[in-house]
Design an enzyme around this catalytic site. Structure first.
Site, PDB file in Angstrom:
ATOM      1  N   ASP A  19      11.675  34.922  89.898  1.00 22.84           N
ATOM      2  CA  ASP A  19      10.230  34.674  90.475  1.00 22.84           C
ATOM      3  C   ASP A  19       9.686  36.229  90.994  1.00 22.84           C
ATOM      4  OD1 ASP A  19      11.852  34.713  92.555  1.00 22.84           O
ATOM      5  OD2 ASP A  19      11.357  32.708  93.077  1.00 22.84           O
ATOM      6  N   ASN A  29      12.990  23.343 102.344  1.00 24.88           N
ATOM      7  CA  ASN A  29      12.235  22.126 101.866  1.00 24.88           C
ATOM      8  C   ASN A  29      12.528  21.686 100.518  1.00 24.88           C
ATOM      9  OD1 ASN A  29      11.098  24.113 100.116  1.00 24.88           O
ATOM     10  ND2 ASN A  29       8.947  24.189 100.774  1.00 24.88           N
ATOM     11  N   HIS A  42      12.838  23.767  97.832  1.00 26.15           N
ATOM     12  CA  HIS A  42      12.322  24.244  96.643  1.00 26.15           C
ATOM     13  C   HIS A  42      13.486  25.339  96.027  1.00 26.15           C
ATOM     14  CE1 HIS A  42      10.790  28.093  99.055  1.00 26.15           C
ATOM     15  NE2 HIS A  42      12.128  28.295  98.549  1.00 26.15           N
ATOM     16  N   GLU A  77       7.890  24.283  94.497  1.00 21.42           N
ATOM     17  CA  GLU A  77       7.695  23.662  95.736  1.00 21.42           C
ATOM     18  C   GLU A  77       7.624  22.270  95.851  1.00 21.42           C
ATOM     19  OE1 GLU A  77       7.831  25.309  98.532  1.00 21.42           O
ATOM     20  OE2 GLU A  77       6.865  27.444  98.630  1.00 21.42           O
TER      21      GLU A  77
HETATM   22  C1  F6R Z   1      13.949  33.842  95.556  1.00 19.90           C
HETATM   23  C2  F6R Z   1      13.734  32.131  95.346  1.00 19.90           C
HETATM   24  C3  F6R Z   1      13.608  31.184  96.460  1.00 19.90           C
HETATM   25  C4  F6R Z   1      14.916  31.593  97.427  1.00 19.90           C
HETATM   26  C5  F6R Z   1      14.724  30.705  98.789  1.00 19.90           C
HETATM   27  C6  F6R Z   1      15.745  30.555  99.539  1.00 19.90           C
HETATM   28  O1  F6R Z   1      14.289  34.509  94.167  1.00 19.90           O
HETATM   29  O2  F6R Z   1      13.472  31.810  94.280  1.00 19.90           O
HETATM   30  O3  F6R Z   1      13.818  30.021  95.860  1.00 19.90           O
HETATM   31  O4  F6R Z   1      16.129  31.474  96.764  1.00 19.90           O
HETATM   32  O5  F6R Z   1      13.412  30.849  99.174  1.00 19.90           O
HETATM   33  O6  F6R Z   1      15.491  32.046 100.229  1.00 19.90           O
HETATM   34  P1  F6R Z   1      16.427  32.878 101.369  1.00 19.90           P
HETATM   35  O7  F6R Z   1      17.750  33.060 100.560  1.00 19.90           O
HETATM   36  O8  F6R Z   1      15.955  34.010 101.754  1.00 19.90           O
HETATM   37  O9  F6R Z   1      16.889  31.765 102.289  1.00 19.90           O
END
Ligand code: F6R
Length: 240
Positions: free
Chosen positions: A67, A136, A138, A143
């Site tokens: 992403d 959450n 995701h 989301e």
């Molecule tokens: C990042 C991504 C997100 C993160 C998630 C957890 O490329 O796709 O889904 O993996 O938000 O983020 P952290 O690791 O910062 O807790």
């Protein structure tokens, strides 16, 4: 789902790096699906060390990232392109022309999503996809919602994700409100998936995933339909 419980963040990082290293050794020209965020930073540090010691080579590896914020220029220090250069690409022998991150400046983000999936198909698909998880539930920036989109697409970030990611920006207001993300179908088309999770604040999402029910309100639960997922989780993020 295979579950590997690790004592702490460092053990989780080393474990994930071992799995990526094994993939690269088995298929030197593999396609790796990569994630950003706090969770994989230690894994990237381990991979840099393995590359510097000569254990693995990225010379023939191709990478596709999950992403990117939208809109955001790749030179912005908060962009995921910048993150990948900073944590991995600038320190290993990868050919940057073979590293792909969705274009956060695409004039037509819907077309960028379609082109991104077509590009992944043309590479022969993703051999191993690395994921983190949001509190959450995701994955990527898919989301919780009443429906999920299969292909790579532009999406609105939820207030909770904007708040969680504000720590990387000057203020919550400067967090982009949208992102380009691989869709659930793109992620599930990877041949193997590893999901890295660290920290007690992720435990509820992990336990929802391990219940086995599939719900669009916790996108990570869709991993339950995939045949080759390994969850690498710190012991504070799981009840046993
Ligand atoms: C990042 C991504 C997100 C993160 C998630 C957890 O490329 O796709 O889904 O993996 O938000 O983020 P952290 O690791 O910062 O807790």
């Amino acid at each position: 789902m295979n579950v590997i419980v690790c004592k702490n963040y460092d053990e989780m990082s080393a474990c994930a790096a071992e799995i990526l290293a094994a993939q690269i050794k088995e298929k030197p020209n593999c396609v790796l699906g990569l994630a950003t965020g706090s969770t994989p930073e230690g894994m990237y540090a381990n991979l840099v060390a393995k590359n510097k010691s000569g254990e693995i080579s990225f010379a023939d590896v191709t990478s596709v990232n999950l992403d990117e914020y939208y809109p955001l220029e790749p030179t912005n220090e908060q962009s995921y392109r910048y993150f990948m250069n900073y944590h991995l690409f600038d320190h290993v022998n990868i050919d940057k022309a073979k590293t792909f991150v969705p274009n956060g400046l695409a004039a037509d983000p819907a077309k960028e999503g379609q082109d991104y999936d077509a590009m992944i198909d043309s590479l022969g698909g993703i051999d191993l996809q690395v994921l983190g998880i949001g509190r959450n539930g995701h994955i990527g920036f898919n989301e919780p919602d009443s429906y999920l989109i299969p292909g790579t697409h532009v999406t609105d970030l939820t207030p909770s994700t904007i708040a969680a990611n504000a720590r990387f920006f000057d203020s919550e207001e400067s967090v982009p409100k949208k992102a380009l993300t691989m869709g659930i179908g793109t992620i599930l088309s990877a041949r193997k998936i590893i999901l890295m999770v660290s920290g007690a604040d992720k435990k509820a999402a992990v336990m929802k995933l391990l219940e086995g029910n599939i719900t669009t309100e916790c996108p990570a639960t869709f991993l339950n339909v995939h045949k080759n997922v390994t969850l690498i989780v710190t012991e504070d993020a799981i009840d046993r």
